[in-house]
Scaffold this motif. Structure first.
Motif, PDB file in Angstrom:
ATOM      1  N   GLY A  21       0.842  -1.341  -0.003  1.00 18.24           N
ATOM      2  CA  GLY A  21      -0.050  -0.054  -0.075  1.00 18.24           C
ATOM      3  C   GLY A  21       0.797   1.316   0.070  1.00 18.24           C
ATOM      4  O   GLY A  21       2.022   1.542  -0.450  1.00 18.24           O
ATOM      5  N   ILE A  22       0.231   2.320   0.648  1.00 19.64           N
ATOM      6  CA  ILE A  22       0.937   3.678   0.602  1.00 19.64           C
ATOM      7  C   ILE A  22       2.383   3.387   1.110  1.00 19.64           C
ATOM      8  O   ILE A  22       3.376   4.170   0.627  1.00 19.64           O
ATOM      9  CB  ILE A  22       0.144   4.682   1.588  1.00 19.64           C
ATOM     10  CG1 ILE A  22      -1.266   5.093   1.021  1.00 19.64           C
ATOM     11  CG2 ILE A  22       0.797   5.637   2.090  1.00 19.64           C
ATOM     12  CD1 ILE A  22      -1.108   6.087  -0.061  1.00 19.64           C
ATOM     13  N   GLN A  23       2.566   2.732   2.294  1.00 18.95           N
ATOM     14  CA  GLN A  23       3.951   2.666   2.735  1.00 18.95           C
ATOM     15  C   GLN A  23       4.986   2.119   1.834  1.00 18.95           C
ATOM     16  O   GLN A  23       5.977   2.744   1.777  1.00 18.95           O
ATOM     17  CB  GLN A  23       3.686   1.853   4.000  1.00 18.95           C
ATOM     18  CG  GLN A  23       3.157   2.526   5.263  1.00 18.95           C
ATOM     19  CD  GLN A  23       1.846   2.297   5.228  1.00 18.95           C
ATOM     20  OE1 GLN A  23       1.062   1.905   4.273  1.00 18.95           O
ATOM     21  NE2 GLN A  23       0.936   2.804   6.514  1.00 18.95           N
ATOM     22  N   ALA A  24       4.304   1.122   1.287  1.00 22.50           N
ATOM     23  CA  ALA A  24       5.337   0.407   0.154  1.00 22.50           C
ATOM     24  C   ALA A  24       5.708   1.442  -1.116  1.00 22.50           C
ATOM     25  O   ALA A  24       6.621   1.333  -1.577  1.00 22.50           O
ATOM     26  CB  ALA A  24       4.872  -0.882  -0.377  1.00 22.50           C
ATOM     27  N   LYS A  27       8.163   4.190  -0.020  1.00 19.24           N
ATOM     28  CA  LYS A  27       9.453   3.392   0.033  1.00 19.24           C
ATOM     29  C   LYS A  27      10.157   3.244  -1.316  1.00 19.24           C
ATOM     30  O   LYS A  27      11.433   3.645  -1.693  1.00 19.24           O
ATOM     31  CB  LYS A  27       9.484   2.198   0.594  1.00 19.24           C
ATOM     32  CG  LYS A  27       9.112   2.226   2.184  1.00 19.24           C
ATOM     33  CD  LYS A  27       9.081   0.887   2.823  1.00 19.24           C
ATOM     34  CE  LYS A  27       8.404   1.090   4.403  1.00 19.24           C
ATOM     35  NZ  LYS A  27       8.161  -0.347   5.108  1.00 19.24           N
ATOM     36  N   ALA A  28       9.181   2.577  -2.332  1.00 24.68           N
ATOM     37  CA  ALA A  28       9.741   2.408  -3.527  1.00 24.68           C
ATOM     38  C   ALA A  28       9.969   3.488  -4.398  1.00 24.68           C
ATOM     39  O   ALA A  28      11.052   3.807  -5.264  1.00 24.68           O
ATOM     40  CB  ALA A  28       8.677   1.591  -4.140  1.00 24.68           C
ATOM     41  N   MET A  29       9.090   4.654  -4.098  1.00 21.42           N
ATOM     42  CA  MET A  29       9.506   5.893  -4.719  1.00 21.42           C
ATOM     43  C   MET A  29      10.616   6.510  -4.290  1.00 21.42           C
ATOM     44  O   MET A  29      11.412   7.277  -5.131  1.00 21.42           O
ATOM     45  CB  MET A  29       8.064   6.692  -4.657  1.00 21.42           C
ATOM     46  CG  MET A  29       7.088   6.474  -5.685  1.00 21.42           C
ATOM     47  SD  MET A  29       5.528   7.455  -5.086  1.00 21.42           S
ATOM     48  CE  MET A  29       4.245   6.759  -6.393  1.00 21.42           C
ATOM     49  N   SER A  30      10.715   6.548  -2.964  1.00 25.24           N
ATOM     50  CA  SER A  30      12.159   7.180  -2.454  1.00 25.24           C
ATOM     51  C   SER A  30      13.083   6.456  -2.853  1.00 25.24           C
ATOM     52  O   SER A  30      14.091   7.348  -3.127  1.00 25.24           O
ATOM     53  CB  SER A  30      11.792   7.216  -0.928  1.00 25.24           C
ATOM     54  OG  SER A  30      10.539   7.845  -0.433  1.00 25.24           O
ATOM     55  N   ALA A  36       7.892  11.466  -2.879  1.00 27.71           N
ATOM     56  CA  ALA A  36       6.478  10.775  -2.932  1.00 27.71           C
ATOM     57  C   ALA A  36       5.646  11.829  -2.036  1.00 27.71           C
ATOM     58  O   ALA A  36       5.576  11.803  -0.819  1.00 27.71           O
ATOM     59  CB  ALA A  36       6.508   9.339  -2.434  1.00 27.71           C
ATOM     60  N   ALA A  37       4.344  12.159  -2.725  1.00 23.66           N
ATOM     61  CA  ALA A  37       3.162  12.385  -1.956  1.00 23.66           C
ATOM     62  C   ALA A  37       2.047  11.285  -1.938  1.00 23.66           C
ATOM     63  O   ALA A  37       2.124  10.308  -2.652  1.00 23.66           O
ATOM     64  CB  ALA A  37       2.667  13.735  -2.900  1.00 23.66           C
ATOM     65  N   SER A  38       1.131  11.596  -0.965  1.00 20.71           N
ATOM     66  CA  SER A  38       0.245  10.281  -0.856  1.00 20.71           C
ATOM     67  C   SER A  38      -1.169  10.742  -0.490  1.00 20.71           C
ATOM     68  O   SER A  38      -1.267  11.725  -0.056  1.00 20.71           O
ATOM     69  CB  SER A  38       0.773   9.560   0.284  1.00 20.71           C
ATOM     70  OG  SER A  38       0.859  10.287   1.504  1.00 20.71           O
ATOM     71  N   TYR A 216       6.395  -2.219  -7.491  1.00 20.66           N
ATOM     72  CA  TYR A 216       6.696  -2.628  -8.785  1.00 20.66           C
ATOM     73  C   TYR A 216       6.113  -1.336  -9.588  1.00 20.66           C
ATOM     74  O   TYR A 216       6.541  -0.531 -10.268  1.00 20.66           O
ATOM     75  CB  TYR A 216       6.208  -3.793  -9.447  1.00 20.66           C
ATOM     76  CG  TYR A 216       6.561  -4.414 -10.970  1.00 20.66           C
ATOM     77  CD1 TYR A 216       7.460  -3.588 -11.601  1.00 20.66           C
ATOM     78  CD2 TYR A 216       6.091  -5.502 -11.288  1.00 20.66           C
ATOM     79  CE1 TYR A 216       7.968  -4.012 -12.768  1.00 20.66           C
ATOM     80  CE2 TYR A 216       6.659  -6.008 -12.508  1.00 20.66           C
ATOM     81  CZ  TYR A 216       7.443  -5.281 -13.384  1.00 20.66           C
ATOM     82  OH  TYR A 216       7.957  -5.751 -14.480  1.00 20.66           O
ATOM     83  N   ALA A 217       4.757  -1.190  -9.351  1.00 18.72           N
ATOM     84  CA  ALA A 217       3.971   0.046  -9.941  1.00 18.72           C
ATOM     85  C   ALA A 217       4.596   1.351  -9.439  1.00 18.72           C
ATOM     86  O   ALA A 217       4.831   2.261 -10.256  1.00 18.72           O
ATOM     87  CB  ALA A 217       2.370  -0.204  -9.536  1.00 18.72           C
ATOM     88  N   ALA A 218       4.863   1.476  -8.344  1.00 24.22           N
ATOM     89  CA  ALA A 218       5.385   2.703  -7.651  1.00 24.22           C
ATOM     90  C   ALA A 218       6.625   2.847  -8.529  1.00 24.22           C
ATOM     91  O   ALA A 218       6.922   4.038  -8.642  1.00 24.22           O
ATOM     92  CB  ALA A 218       5.485   2.595  -6.031  1.00 24.22           C
ATOM     93  N   ALA A 219       7.855   2.081  -8.587  1.00 24.37           N
ATOM     94  CA  ALA A 219       8.939   2.165  -8.998  1.00 24.37           C
ATOM     95  C   ALA A 219       8.639   2.508 -10.601  1.00 24.37           C
ATOM     96  O   ALA A 219       9.548   3.353 -11.082  1.00 24.37           O
ATOM     97  CB  ALA A 219       9.694   0.883  -8.857  1.00 24.37           C
TER      98      ALA A 219
END
Length: 268
Positions: A21-24, A27-30, A36-38, A216-219
């Motif tokens: 979710g948001i937390q992953a 982390k992946a974006m960072s 990363a905004a949420s 994966y999607a966030a990256a």
């Protein structure tokens, strides 16, 4: 002159265990070099073993969060995850009208524990309001099957055929992930109107795969925020996730399906 900071926005549910979710996403974006905004769509009581409760955020609060971010931050890409209900889906679709950046849609439906993260009546709303807005749709094999109301693909030909059916629903590209498949090699297919690109990696023997789809999607969204072309963004994110899974057993988190190691290249 200050260099422009790449920014991605994740719109998804919160995982109190921190693995998905948001937390992953954050982390992946960072880890992939973007701010990363949420926007939180739901709060889950969740750990490595189960989802014990889900609290839906009111649609108007979801809309207000999106408006607050997009009215101030120069967001280059958005990743959509757990949207949970038809009301939230409609609110997100409306709030994204006019957004010019890339949109990556991870159609989150079921947690690693098997718990539902999308209401049954929300599937049609997702297809109608969200898929046509997607620059990239990233279902795993069960999610692709559920969106199409078909049996899960078991061969490469079936996987590509389902990806093409999903492409007909409106997204510009579809990435069907083969992590739920069998065999020593895990194969993902990136399908566009121009053709099929396969991304393969050795399957890793670990139970610590919680949050793989989100990460994966966030990256990918992070790479798109950097300005990378889609194919390059997917390839870079694929490599990042493979290394995050390889390093997952370096962590000792919980007693069920632990998370991937988002910061494998940073932590000693």
């Amino acid at each position: 002159m200050t260099k422009k900071t790449p920014i991605s926005l994740t719109i998804a549910g919160s995982d109190s265990g921190g693995g998905a979710g948001i937390q992953a996403d954050i982390k992946a974006m960072s880890a992939n070099g973007v701010y990363a905004a949420s926007v939180i769509t739901a709060v889950t009581a969740q750990n490595t073993r189960t989802v014990s409760a889900v609290h839906e955020i009111p649609a108007q609060i979801v809309s207000a969060q999106i408006d607050a971010v997009l009215s101030d931050l120069d967001v280059q890409s958005i990743k959509l995850g757990m949207l949970f209900s038809p009301q939230i889906i409609q609110a997100v679709a409306q709030a994204l009208v006019g957004f010019k950046g890339a949109v990556v849609v991870d159609p989150v439906m079921i947690a690693k524990s098997g718990d539902a993260l999308l209401q049954d009546q929300a599937v049609a709303a997702l297809i109608t309001h969200i898929l046509p807005r997607a620059d990239l749709l990233t279902p795993n094999l069960p999610e692709a099957a559920r969106l199409l109301n078909q049996s899960e693909a078991t061969t490469a030909d079936q996987l590509v055929a389902q990806a093409r059916c999903l492409l007909d629903m409106g997204p510009k590209a579809v990435l069907v992930k083969g992590g739920h498949g069998a065999g020593d090699i895990c194969s993902d297919a990136l399908v566009t109107a121009k053709g099929v690109t396969w991304l393969t990696a050795p399957r890793i023997n670990t139970r610590n795969t919680h949050g793989t789809g989100c990460s994966y999607a966030a990256a990918i969204a992070a790479e798109l925020a950097h300005g990378a072309p889609l194919a390059s963004a997917v390839q870079t994110a694929h490599s990042y996730l493979h290394q995050a899974i390889r390093a997952a057993d370096r962590l000792s988190i919980g007693t069920g399906h632990g998370p991937v190691h988002h910061f494998h290249s940073v932590w000693p």
